[in-house]
Each structure stands twice: as C-alpha cells, then as structure tokens.
Design an enzyme around this catalytic site. Structure first.
Site, short mmCIF file in Angstrom:
data_model
loop_
_atom_site.label_atom_id
_atom_site.label_comp_id
_atom_site.label_asym_id
_atom_site.label_seq_id
_atom_site.Cartn_x
_atom_site.Cartn_y
_atom_site.Cartn_z
N SER A 95 -33.01 28.66 8.62
CA SER A 95 -32.17 27.56 9.08
C SER A 95 -31.59 27.90 10.44
CB SER A 95 -31.07 27.30 8.05
OG SER A 95 -30.22 26.28 8.52
N LYS A 147 -27.05 22.15 2.01
CA LYS A 147 -28.04 21.73 3.01
C LYS A 147 -29.45 21.88 2.46
CE LYS A 147 -30.51 23.09 7.06
NZ LYS A 147 -30.64 23.42 8.44
N GLY A 166 -17.80 23.70 -2.36
CA GLY A 166 -17.77 22.71 -1.29
C GLY A 166 -19.13 22.74 -0.63
N HIS A 167 -20.02 21.87 -1.07
CA HIS A 167 -21.38 21.88 -0.54
C HIS A 167 -21.49 20.91 0.63
CE1 HIS A 167 -23.11 23.69 -4.50
NE2 HIS A 167 -22.28 24.47 -3.87
N LYS A 200 -28.15 30.08 8.88
CA LYS A 200 -27.29 30.38 10.02
C LYS A 200 -27.85 31.46 10.95
CE LYS A 200 -22.87 28.63 9.18
NZ LYS A 200 -21.44 28.79 8.97
N ASN A 229 -14.26 24.00 -7.16
CA ASN A 229 -14.06 25.15 -6.27
C ASN A 229 -15.18 25.20 -5.24
OD1 ASN A 229 -15.81 25.72 -8.41
ND2 ASN A 229 -15.20 27.85 -8.63
N ARG A 252 -13.00 32.50 6.74
CA ARG A 252 -13.84 33.40 5.96
C ARG A 252 -13.91 34.77 6.64
NH1 ARG A 252 -18.31 28.82 5.78
NH2 ARG A 252 -17.45 27.52 4.14
N GLN A 266 -21.21 28.59 -5.75
CA GLN A 266 -20.70 29.93 -5.41
C GLN A 266 -21.90 30.87 -5.15
OE1 GLN A 266 -19.03 28.50 -8.52
NE2 GLN A 266 -17.89 27.45 -6.93
N THR A 300 -9.37 29.35 -5.45
CA THR A 300 -9.23 28.07 -4.76
C THR A 300 -8.16 27.21 -5.42
OG1 THR A 300 -10.93 27.04 -6.12
CG2 THR A 300 -11.67 28.05 -4.07
N ASP A 333 -20.93 30.03 -0.06
CA ASP A 333 -20.94 29.46 1.29
C ASP A 333 -22.22 29.79 2.06
OD1 ASP A 333 -18.29 28.56 0.80
OD2 ASP A 333 -17.55 30.55 1.32
N LYS A 391 -26.06 26.22 0.44
CA LYS A 391 -26.89 25.66 -0.64
C LYS A 391 -27.03 24.14 -0.53
CE LYS A 391 -24.08 27.72 -3.45
NZ LYS A 391 -23.40 28.68 -2.61
N THR A 439 -10.85 24.93 0.98
CA THR A 439 -9.46 25.29 1.25
C THR A 439 -9.14 25.40 2.74
OG1 THR A 439 -10.08 27.61 1.14
CG2 THR A 439 -9.29 26.60 -0.91
N GLY A 440 -10.18 25.42 3.59
CA GLY A 440 -9.95 25.57 5.03
C GLY A 440 -9.59 27.00 5.42
P1 IMP Z 1 -11.93 30.26 -8.21
O1 IMP Z 1 -13.31 30.10 -8.74
O2 IMP Z 1 -11.43 29.06 -7.49
O3 IMP Z 1 -10.96 30.73 -9.23
O4 IMP Z 1 -11.97 31.43 -7.10
C1 IMP Z 1 -12.34 32.76 -7.43
C2 IMP Z 1 -12.93 33.45 -6.22
O5 IMP Z 1 -14.16 32.83 -5.89
C3 IMP Z 1 -12.08 33.36 -4.95
O6 IMP Z 1 -12.28 34.55 -4.19
C4 IMP Z 1 -12.66 32.18 -4.20
O7 IMP Z 1 -12.44 32.25 -2.82
C5 IMP Z 1 -14.13 32.34 -4.55
N1 IMP Z 1 -14.84 31.06 -4.55
C6 IMP Z 1 -14.80 30.10 -5.50
N2 IMP Z 1 -15.61 29.08 -5.18
C7 IMP Z 1 -16.18 29.41 -4.01
C8 IMP Z 1 -17.16 28.77 -3.18
O8 IMP Z 1 -17.67 27.69 -3.47
N3 IMP Z 1 -17.50 29.43 -2.04
C9 IMP Z 1 -16.99 30.65 -1.72
N4 IMP Z 1 -16.10 31.29 -2.47
C10 IMP Z 1 -15.70 30.67 -3.61
#
Ligand code: IMP
Length: 423
Positions: free
Chosen positions: A412, A18, A40-41, A331, A38, A305, A224, A129, A13, A16, A301-302
C-alpha cells in the site's frame, strides 16, 4: 468454499479497513468476528474519508452482505450513530447488514465500569479506549451478559435493570470519582436499541455455513491486532477478545477446516496506541517523523500513536500463530526519505541473543538488535505497479519475505483505495 481471513499482525491500526474495502469485490459476504467500537477502520475513496467502528468494511460495495458475528460486542448508541453516518452514502443497510443474535451488548454501565477500572489502576492502566469492551467480555465469559437476541424478549428491560444495578454496585467498589447521569445514558441507550431493532437479527453461524454450501465467498474481517490478542498478545496490555485466526472460528461459528487464505496485514514500521511494552519504540526525531508523515493518531480516540521500527520477531510470531498465507504491507510511502531503515531481527534477552518472542518483553528485559537496510527517496503515492517501486523498497520487501517465509502480495502506497500495488 472456504472463509478467507484478514487480520492485523501488530498492535492494531495496520489499515485493515482499507484492504477489506479493496478486496470486497471478490467476496459476497464480509463478516466481523470480534472486538467492538474500540476499532476504527478507516476507508478512503472518491476523496471521502470514513471511519467504521462495528460495521464491516464491505458496507460501501453495492453487492456485499455484511455480517456482525457472535464474537463482536455491540454498543447500540455507537452503532446507531455509525448507521446515521452512512445515510449520506445512500446505502440500503437494512438489506446489507445483518447481526448475530449471539453478539453481546455493551451497556452504558459497561462503559462506566471500564472508566472506573482504568482510573483505579493509576499508572498501570491499560490505555483502554474506554468503550466498555473489557467489562462486556467479562460479563460474556462470566455468563451474565445480555445479547442482541435478548432484545426480542419481553422481559429485556428487567434483565437490563438487574445487570445495570449490579454494575452500579461494582462501580462503587472501585472507589474512584466517576461522574455520570445514568438516566440520561439509559434514555440514549433505549432510543438506540429501538433503532437497532429495525435491523435483521440472524443465527449467523447458520447463515454463514449455509452460504458456504451455496458457494458464496466470505471474508472474515479482524479488528485490533495479534499483539492485542487476549491470549497471545502483550498481556495485560491487550484487548479482551481473540484477535488471532482462531477467533474467526469462535466468533462466526465456522469450523477450522473451513478457513482458506489468511491475509496478514502489517505496517512497514510499527505503531502502538495505549500502554504496554514496545521493544522497537523510538523516542527521537525519527519516531516523530514517522508519526508526522504517517499521521499516526488513533481513529477512535485521537490519541497519538507510539512509533518504531519494524519488529520482525513480533511479526514472525504473529505469522505463526495465525497461519498467515499472504502478507500485505501498509504505509510503505511513510518510509520514503529515510536514509537508512532498521528492522529488528533479534532480541538481546537476559544476556542472550534470541529470535523469538519471550514471555516478558518489557524494556528492562529486551533490547532489539537491528539489521540495517538502505532507504529510498521516491514519492510512491502515484505508483501503480510493482515494477515502478524503487530498488531499495523491493529489496526491503524481499528481505522481509525471506525472513517471514510468506509472500507480500499487496504493497500500500497511500490511504486511497487506488493507492494499492498488487505483486
Ligand atoms: P480496549 O480494547 O478498548 O479495552 O483497549 C485495550 C488496548 O487495546 C488499549 O491499549 C487500546 O489502545 C488497544 N486497542 C483497542 N482497540 C484498538 C484498535 O482498534 N487499534 C489499536 N489499538 C486498539
């Protein structure tokens, strides 16, 4: 020609999406190399906000080719809904988007297995996620997975059935109550597979290496963050892929000597979503203020953080593991209005002061030691050049550069493409 990399240095988060969007004009090809939906860009331009999950963040630029590499895991259902989301932008994705035959497929039962595994862990859950990432990579390394290239095989349905049946048995092993209608999920899956098959599948390692020989410029987009890396992250509270620089080589099929610049992205503070250790986490009104101003809610997932001060020990570790050559601080505007800023420059670990990340960074082992810096109180969001930045922010940046021994090239100051200051 070399492949430049763009990586998140914290727990994901960092922003990336942007920066890839900002940099895309310099590249012919943008390639995702690991992770899956998983991620969310988030991109913002012309007053529009858009979240990408599997599709590389270069998709909005007319000229760029976007590659989904072999290291990525694809859920056809999510992928097709992403494509539908692009329809309003008039993007010719059948031309602009190509997919590695070697990328693995996320089946509906992978998602169910993820849910069953998490439910069975109770309080020790990873905070996944729940997109099926872990079970899909388990099948990949266990040599049981199905790949995009398998969609072209005549017996794909039989292969699918054999794996899904095995997964159903595994779900029952967990002895947790997971409600699902597999028939419905499978109907949705096969409809999406049909749409996915309209795209071009390639051997992405061939394509990318050939492109390099033709002097094309390539940017590899990470997902990630480094502290979620399966090897170097805060295991087991990590994702299931290599999010660090080496993952770009295995996730795209480019050799280490073909890597050029390594752009490392970090937030001016720290956030984490999901479970796991976070030494500089704040549980007070300061953390709440960061979360509120920074709108710190997960793009996928909303979930809110967790927020805390910048952790230079963790950041130094990420810079080292990735071989970062240029830094980008995101930020910065969120930190406006704090009288004093803290930066973690050492840990108290088992009675000693240390300056590196130990094996075990749980709260009971590690206490952050902070250096305090003066805050600033200006609205940064309309600033367009480095000489407009308040002195205290320039001091903050220079302090970080000295500690990290890498220049901060982009600052940024807001979510929009235009709110980007080059130094
Ligand atoms: P998973 O990859 O969905 O199994 O999640 C494993 C861990 O990585 C969890 O703590 C998630 O919240 C975190 N995670 C996975 N993808 C992201 C992402 O894109 N941004 C931030 N945390 C992530």
């Amino acid at each position: 020609m070399a492949v430049d990399l763009l990586l998140g240095l914290q727990w994901g988060d960092e922003g990336k999406g942007k920066i890839v969007d900002v940099l895309t004009k310099n590249y012919n090809i943008i390639a995702r190399f690991q992770g899956g939906p998983n991620a969310g860009h988030t991109l913002e331009f012309d007053g529009i906000k858009h979240v990408l999950r599997t599709i590389p963040s270069g998709i909005f630029h007319k000229e760029s080719i976007n590659v989904i590499g072999n290291g990525v895991v694809i859920d056809p259902v999510v992928f097709v809904s992403e494509l539908e989301g692009l329809n309003k932008f008039d993007i010719d994705y059948k031309k602009k988007l190509i997919i590695s035959r070697k990328a693995h497929l996320i089946l509906p039962t992978h998602r169910l297995l993820d849910a069953a595994s998490e439910a069975s862990k109770g309080k020790a859950k990873i905070g996944s996620t729940l997109k099926g990432i872990g079970p899909t990579y388990m099948d990949k390394t266990g040599r049981n997975g199905l790949r995009v290239g398998d969609l072209e095989l005549e017996d794909f349905k039989e292969r699918y059935r054999a794996l899904a049946d095995k997964h159903e048995e595994m779900i029952s092993f967990y002895k947790v109550d997971i409600q699902y209608d597999l028939e419905e999920l499978e109907a949705e899956f096969f409809a999406a597979v049909k749409a996915l098959k309209e795209l071009t599948f390639i051997d992405s390692e061939e394509f990318l290496n050939k492109s390099l020989k033709e002097n094309k410029t390539i940017l590899a987009e990470g997902a990630q963050g480094s502290l979620l890396d399966i090897d170097f992250g805060t295991y087991p509270f990590v994702t299931s892929s290599n999010t660090t620089a080496a993952g770009a080589c295995t996730g795209l099929g480019v050799a280490p000597n073909k890597i050029g610049e390594v752009f490392g992205i970090f937030k001016a503070y720290t956030t984490r979503v999901g479970s796991g250790p976070f030494p500089t986490e704040l549980f007070d009104e300061v953390g709440e203020k960061m979360a509120k101003i920074g709108n710190e809610f997960g793009a996928v997932t909303g979930r809110p953080r967790r927020c805390g001060w910048l952790d230079l020990i963790a950041l130094k570790y990420a810079v080292q593991v990735n071989g970062v050559t240029q830094l980008m601080m995101m930020k910065s505007d969120v930190l406006s209005g704090f009288e004093t800023l803290k930066v973690c420059t050492a840990y108290k670990y088992k009675g000693e002061t240390i300056d590196h990340l130990p094996y075990n960074i749980e709260e009971e082992n590690v206490t952050p030691i902070y250096t305090e810096l003066k805050g600033w109180n200006a609205d940064l969001t309309k600033m367009t050049s480095a000489d407009q930045l308040p002195k205290e922010l320039t001091d903050y940046i220079e302090f970080l550069e000295k500690e990290l021994e890498v220049p901060i090239k982009i600052v940024s100051v807001g979510p929009d493409r235009t709110q980007t200051i080059h130094r």
